[in-house]
Enzyme design. Structure first.
Site, short mmCIF file in Angstrom:
data_model
loop_
_atom_site.label_atom_id
_atom_site.label_comp_id
_atom_site.label_asym_id
_atom_site.label_seq_id
_atom_site.Cartn_x
_atom_site.Cartn_y
_atom_site.Cartn_z
N SER A 227 0.81 -1.20 0.00
CA SER A 227 0.00 0.00 0.00
C SER A 227 0.85 1.26 0.00
O SER A 227 0.35 2.36 -0.25
CB SER A 227 -0.93 0.01 1.21
OG SER A 227 -0.19 -0.01 2.41
N LYS A 228 2.16 1.11 0.27
CA LYS A 228 3.06 2.26 0.29
C LYS A 228 3.92 2.32 -0.96
O LYS A 228 4.84 3.12 -1.04
CB LYS A 228 3.98 2.19 1.53
CG LYS A 228 3.26 2.04 2.86
CD LYS A 228 2.41 3.25 3.19
CE LYS A 228 1.77 3.11 4.57
NZ LYS A 228 0.89 4.25 4.89
N SER A 229 3.68 1.46 -1.93
CA SER A 229 4.57 1.36 -3.07
C SER A 229 3.80 1.33 -4.38
O SER A 229 2.57 1.23 -4.42
CB SER A 229 5.43 0.10 -2.96
OG SER A 229 4.65 -1.05 -3.26
#
Length: 300
Positions: A227-229
């Site tokens: 979710s951060k990439s």
């Protein structure tokens, strides 16, 4: 009294389309419930309007359906359950287990609340759960084994309702798991650290504690949570079987145990029968990120 029927759930937040990590949680929870002959429910955790994306919840449900993962009952939406959270909070306030807190984040040394800062006042205080000194909570996780946390030292008095109004995740998830009769919570390992807080709150409210299983957290090739990439691309349900097979391997299941079913429904039924929870790893296979990236690109 006979034991309650097995009941699992998947509870996404409507902050965007489902990516591979969220599908892994959905598929893993579905497999565990089906393997036990139980039910599988879906809950939309829509308690934080500023983070929500319009239409995301419905699109998530459509994506799950394209992958053959359909809830056995009505989909529960947390945004419609304010009265239930309020009733639980009032019980905790009446018993002295919860209290108003006027502290700001900058007031808390290290982010751990042990006592309110004297003289502080906010027009809309947060509500926290009182965690007495020496509160140590342990539970058995089906993937990670025995987990023990000193909640008082590591977490402190934690928030039940935020100062800006929304209900905190910890209160909502505990109330809803009990209301839906969830017997096993299967979710990503990023939530493992919060589980002791939920067990402690369950005890304060006199609610049952379900079993827990925290699945490997899928990261990209650089070690970042999906979710951060950039790897957090939407999954495409037009051709679900290759992506489900990738999730199967991420759950540590043997490649030769993946059924070659003629249809999606037949494949899922056979997968549930062949699934072995004891094979779930604490971390995903090293080659998974590259395989996932290729799968998503091919399917997009």
């Amino acid at each position: 009294m006979p034991p309650p029927p097995c009941r699992g759930r998947f509870a996404p937040s409507p902050t965007g389309p489902l990516h591979f990590g969220s599908l892994l949680a959905a598929f893993g929870s579905w497999l565990m419930a089906r393997k036990a002959g139980g039910e599988w429910l879906v809950r939309i955790e829509d308690l934080d309007p500023p983070r929500e994306v319009a239409g995301a919840a419905d699109e998530q449900l459509r994506t799950l359906e394209r992958f053959g993962l359909v809830a056995d009952g009505q989909v529960l939406r947390q945004s419609e359950r304010d009265a239930h959270y309020r009733a639980a909070l009032e019980r905790l306030l009446a018993s002295g287990d919860a209290f108003e807190c006027h502290c700001s984040r900058s007031d808390l040394a290290g982010g751990v609340h042990r006592a309110c800062v004297p003289g502080t006042h906010r027009p809309d205080p947060a509500i926290r759960l009182r965690v007495p000194d020496g509160t140590v909570v342990g539970f058995e996780d089906r993937v990670h084994g025995a987990v023990v946390q000193d909640v008082s030292a590591e977490v402190g008095d934690f928030v039940l309702r935020r100062a800006d109004g929304p209900w905190a995740y910890q209160l909502a998830v505990v109330v809803d798991d009990a209301a839906q009769g969830i017997t096993e919570v299967v979710r990503g390992a990023d939530l493992l650290d919060s589980t002791a807080r939920q067990v402690f709150l369950q005890r304060r409210l006199g609610l049952p504690t379900p079993d827990y299983a925290h699945l490997p957290l899928v990261v990209d090739a650089d070690g970042r949570k999906l979710s951060k990439s950039l790897a957090a691309l939407p999954i495409d349900g037009a051709d679900p079987l290759p992506i489900l097979r990738a999730a199967w391997l991420a759950l540590g299941q043997a490649a030769d145990a993946w059924p070659a079913g003629a249809t999606l429904a037949a494949t899922l039924e056979a997968a549930a029968s062949a699934f072995e929870a004891k094979r779930i790893p604490r971390t995903p296979p090293a080659a998974l990120a590259a395989m996932h990236n290729a799968t998503v690109i091919d399917a997009a």
